[in-house]
Write an enzyme that holds these catalytic residues in place. Structure first.
Site, PDB file in Angstrom:
ATOM      1  N   GLY A  24      40.908  41.112  41.323  1.00  0.00           N
ATOM      2  CA  GLY A  24      40.453  39.885  40.664  1.00  0.00           C
ATOM      3  C   GLY A  24      41.460  38.757  40.783  1.00  0.00           C
ATOM      4  N   CYS A  25      42.721  39.094  40.637  1.00  0.00           N
ATOM      5  CA  CYS A  25      43.776  38.078  40.716  1.00  0.00           C
ATOM      6  C   CYS A  25      43.899  37.527  42.131  1.00  0.00           C
ATOM      7  CB  CYS A  25      45.106  38.650  40.234  1.00  0.00           C
ATOM      8  SG  CYS A  25      45.017  39.169  38.498  1.00  0.00           S
ATOM      9  N   THR A  26      43.694  38.384  43.125  1.00  0.00           N
ATOM     10  CA  THR A  26      43.724  37.939  44.520  1.00  0.00           C
ATOM     11  C   THR A  26      42.543  37.022  44.803  1.00  0.00           C
ATOM     12  OG1 THR A  26      44.887  39.945  45.194  1.00  0.00           O
ATOM     13  CG2 THR A  26      43.724  38.723  46.915  1.00  0.00           C
TER      14      THR A  26
END
Length: 150
Positions: free
Chosen positions: A43-45
């Site tokens: 998700g952060c990527t």
């Protein structure tokens, strides 16, 4: 929770290169400050790469990502994905607390404290224009572009 029109909490953190970054030094420019749980997770990527991809569409808006990761992990993440903005280290989560995004979370029956993925658009004068709590990774770039178009 922070709301539009209120002053953004000031902060001074180190970036992926161990260089100090002060929010006050960015006065005169809009700033997107987004909080994410951990570098190099799916998700952060997705969120970081989405913001990277709209970099040419945000004018003089400065983008800053903040997580509890140490600078070395941030540098690896930034380099791996060619991110074109600074990632800041909030190891003691004091800035996350000031923005109201350090909270109790539950995952697979386990309760722990962590970052609630959120983003804040701060006007050139240091006041909050938009606050998006619990924003999804894919919505972050879209919300930023919509807000800048208003």
């Amino acid at each position: 929770m922070l709301t539009a029109g209120r002053p953004a909490p000031e902060f001074s953190l180190v970036n992926q290169n161990d260089e100090k970054q002060d929010l006050a030094a960015l006065r005169g420019h809009p700033v997107l400050v987004y909080f994410y749980p951990r570098a190099d997770t799916p998700g952060c990527t997705q969120q970081a790469c989405g913001l990277r991809d709209i970099g040419g569409q945000v004018g003089d808006t400065v983008i800053l990502g903040i997580s509890p990761d140490k600078p070395a992990a941030l540098a690896k993440f930034r380099d791996k994905y060619g991110l074109n903005f600074d990632l800041l280290s909030d190891v003691d989560h004091s800035v996350a607390e000031a923005y109201g995004v350090w909270a109790e979370k539950k995952n697979y029956g386990k309760t722990y404290m962590g970052i609630v993925r959120s983003a804040f658009l701060i006007d050139a004068d240091g006041s909050i224009r938009n606050a998006w709590y619990k924003i999804s990774p894919k919505d972050t770039p879209t919300k930023l572009l919509e807000a800048l178009a208003e």
